[in-house]
Design an enzyme around this catalytic site. Sequence first.
Site, PDB file in Angstrom:
ATOM      1  N   GLU A 104       9.727 -12.459 -22.490  1.00  0.00           N
ATOM      2  CA  GLU A 104      10.648 -12.563 -23.673  1.00  0.00           C
ATOM      3  C   GLU A 104      12.322 -12.729 -23.287  1.00  0.00           C
ATOM      4  O   GLU A 104      12.656 -12.479 -22.078  1.00  0.00           O
ATOM      5  CB  GLU A 104      10.578 -11.323 -24.660  1.00  0.00           C
ATOM      6  CG  GLU A 104       9.231 -11.755 -25.292  1.00  0.00           C
ATOM      7  CD  GLU A 104       8.768 -10.751 -26.523  1.00  0.00           C
ATOM      8  OE1 GLU A 104       9.791  -9.922 -26.896  1.00  0.00           O
ATOM      9  OE2 GLU A 104       7.894 -10.582 -26.823  1.00  0.00           O
ATOM     10  N   HIS A 218      16.743 -12.568 -35.767  1.00  0.00           N
ATOM     11  CA  HIS A 218      15.826 -13.094 -34.957  1.00  0.00           C
ATOM     12  C   HIS A 218      15.742 -14.793 -35.048  1.00  0.00           C
ATOM     13  O   HIS A 218      16.301 -15.137 -36.173  1.00  0.00           O
ATOM     14  CB  HIS A 218      14.358 -12.827 -35.390  1.00  0.00           C
ATOM     15  CG  HIS A 218      13.129 -13.181 -34.283  1.00  0.00           C
ATOM     16  ND1 HIS A 218      12.879 -14.412 -33.908  1.00  0.00           N
ATOM     17  CD2 HIS A 218      12.529 -12.360 -33.449  1.00  0.00           C
ATOM     18  CE1 HIS A 218      12.094 -14.315 -32.966  1.00  0.00           C
ATOM     19  NE2 HIS A 218      11.801 -13.077 -32.640  1.00  0.00           N
ATOM     20  N   ARG A 258      19.119 -12.702 -27.900  1.00  0.00           N
ATOM     21  CA  ARG A 258      18.905 -13.086 -29.029  1.00  0.00           C
ATOM     22  C   ARG A 258      20.277 -13.409 -29.897  1.00  0.00           C
ATOM     23  O   ARG A 258      20.114 -14.451 -30.546  1.00  0.00           O
ATOM     24  CB  ARG A 258      18.144 -12.149 -30.005  1.00  0.00           C
ATOM     25  CG  ARG A 258      16.596 -11.849 -29.614  1.00  0.00           C
ATOM     26  CD  ARG A 258      15.943 -10.890 -30.428  1.00  0.00           C
ATOM     27  NE  ARG A 258      14.540 -10.751 -30.446  1.00  0.00           N
ATOM     28  CZ  ARG A 258      13.729 -10.152 -30.700  1.00  0.00           C
ATOM     29  NH1 ARG A 258      13.909  -9.100 -31.669  1.00  0.00           N
ATOM     30  NH2 ARG A 258      12.434 -10.078 -30.511  1.00  0.00           N
ATOM     31  N   HIS A 316      16.418  -9.326 -39.011  1.00  0.00           N
ATOM     32  CA  HIS A 316      15.265  -8.761 -38.272  1.00  0.00           C
ATOM     33  C   HIS A 316      15.062  -7.545 -38.055  1.00  0.00           C
ATOM     34  O   HIS A 316      13.905  -6.550 -38.167  1.00  0.00           O
ATOM     35  CB  HIS A 316      14.821  -9.729 -37.050  1.00  0.00           C
ATOM     36  CG  HIS A 316      13.675  -9.334 -36.134  1.00  0.00           C
ATOM     37  ND1 HIS A 316      12.383  -9.464 -37.021  1.00  0.00           N
ATOM     38  CD2 HIS A 316      13.388  -8.629 -35.096  1.00  0.00           C
ATOM     39  CE1 HIS A 316      11.512  -9.158 -35.924  1.00  0.00           C
ATOM     40  NE2 HIS A 316      12.143  -8.951 -34.954  1.00  0.00           N
ATOM     41  N   ARG A 351      19.655  -5.387 -29.724  1.00  0.00           N
ATOM     42  CA  ARG A 351      18.357  -4.974 -29.251  1.00  0.00           C
ATOM     43  C   ARG A 351      17.772  -5.962 -28.426  1.00  0.00           C
ATOM     44  O   ARG A 351      17.728  -7.135 -28.635  1.00  0.00           O
ATOM     45  CB  ARG A 351      17.338  -4.685 -30.361  1.00  0.00           C
ATOM     46  CG  ARG A 351      16.144  -4.125 -30.015  1.00  0.00           C
ATOM     47  CD  ARG A 351      15.186  -3.585 -31.031  1.00  0.00           C
ATOM     48  NE  ARG A 351      14.738  -4.811 -31.732  1.00  0.00           N
ATOM     49  CZ  ARG A 351      13.542  -5.694 -31.717  1.00  0.00           C
ATOM     50  NH1 ARG A 351      12.845  -5.477 -30.494  1.00  0.00           N
ATOM     51  NH2 ARG A 351      13.350  -6.516 -32.843  1.00  0.00           N
TER      52      ARG A 351
END
Length: 390
Positions: A104, A218, A258, A316, A351
């Site tokens: 990811e 997100h 992100r 998110h 995060r």
Amino acid sequence: MNAPIIIGAGVAGLAAALAAAPRPVRLLTAGTLDAGAASLWAQGGIAAAIGADDSIDLHIADTLAAGDGLCDAAAVSRIITGGPLVIDSLRAHGVRFDAGLGLEAAHARRRISHVKDATGHAVTTALAAAVRAAPHVTIIEHARAVALDVAENRVRGLWAETAGGLVHLPAAAVLIATGGVGALWRHTSTPPGADGTGLALAARAGAVLRDLEFVQFHPTGLDSGATPMPLISEAVRGEGAILTDETGHRFTDELAPRDEVARAIVRHLAEGHRVRLDATHLGAGFAARFPTIDAACRAAGIDPARQPIPVRPVAHYHMGGIAVDARGRASVDGLYAAGEAACTGLHGANRLASNSLLEAFVTGTDAGTALAGEPDAAATTAPAAPPRRI
């Protein structure tokens, strides 16, 4: 009965309940153990340095980099170090992770343990089964906490709305594990219950909150008009999907952190473009690897094996929350927090993908262990009604 109360039945609350054994605890949830928690919706997986080419130090470095200089280094080290043990513990609870590790955004290695694209559901249901079988846990479903009972900066219990009306529950301690605030936004990937209730409970009881401004969007919600928006997991980009506009132009690095990807998409949308996530290179393999996402796309009339998926950023995850120490203790005596409702310092300003379920399990376990050591509360006479209700 004045046993500690855990509010919330996601991964953090369930892990806390199990870790408190053999101390009796009560687990209170506004829904049921099978529905309502944001943990059930988590798709991507759990980040843990278990690959042959990986290390705890690399995972720590990626977490610190994503947090943009605002992580608590001690919290990062403590929680990330627990990653491999979390995977082992969940396997012992019956979670069957897929073979192979996912990649990811902002991860230097493949380190995402997953159960296709429904990891949160697999983990939460496994822990819920263990909680149901645990004799020390009393489960109270369809009960919504509306106020904490606090006197002289010490928790004495809480008030809850139940089918039988408003009740006061005396408690030795209370753990808030109610999730985040995503439902406050129009475009969100979170369930309706993620409305900040836990933070409001703590704030009105006088607890210190921290980093409330850090809300993660997100990059890729399914832009189909649904609310909440189905999430298109970052793991799809990890498997090679690219972001393009209506002309086919690729305009950003899909595996950047992100916040960078989300900002790039917002800028492109503001310029009048449409944004699409193209995973057609996976062909029929898309449905095999991402069955939940495939079903959501098809329900919106999109075949992701043949068509790019329309996407936009969605609220998110909340990096801020109730300020806690390494044991989950808040600034009010007897009050604890874990999971997304807590601010542990792990995430800083942003995060790192798939660190959330990891944090929920580690902090829930730590807080549950601490709850088990709380002294029994003395019996109290509650006011007729809570002073303030949310």
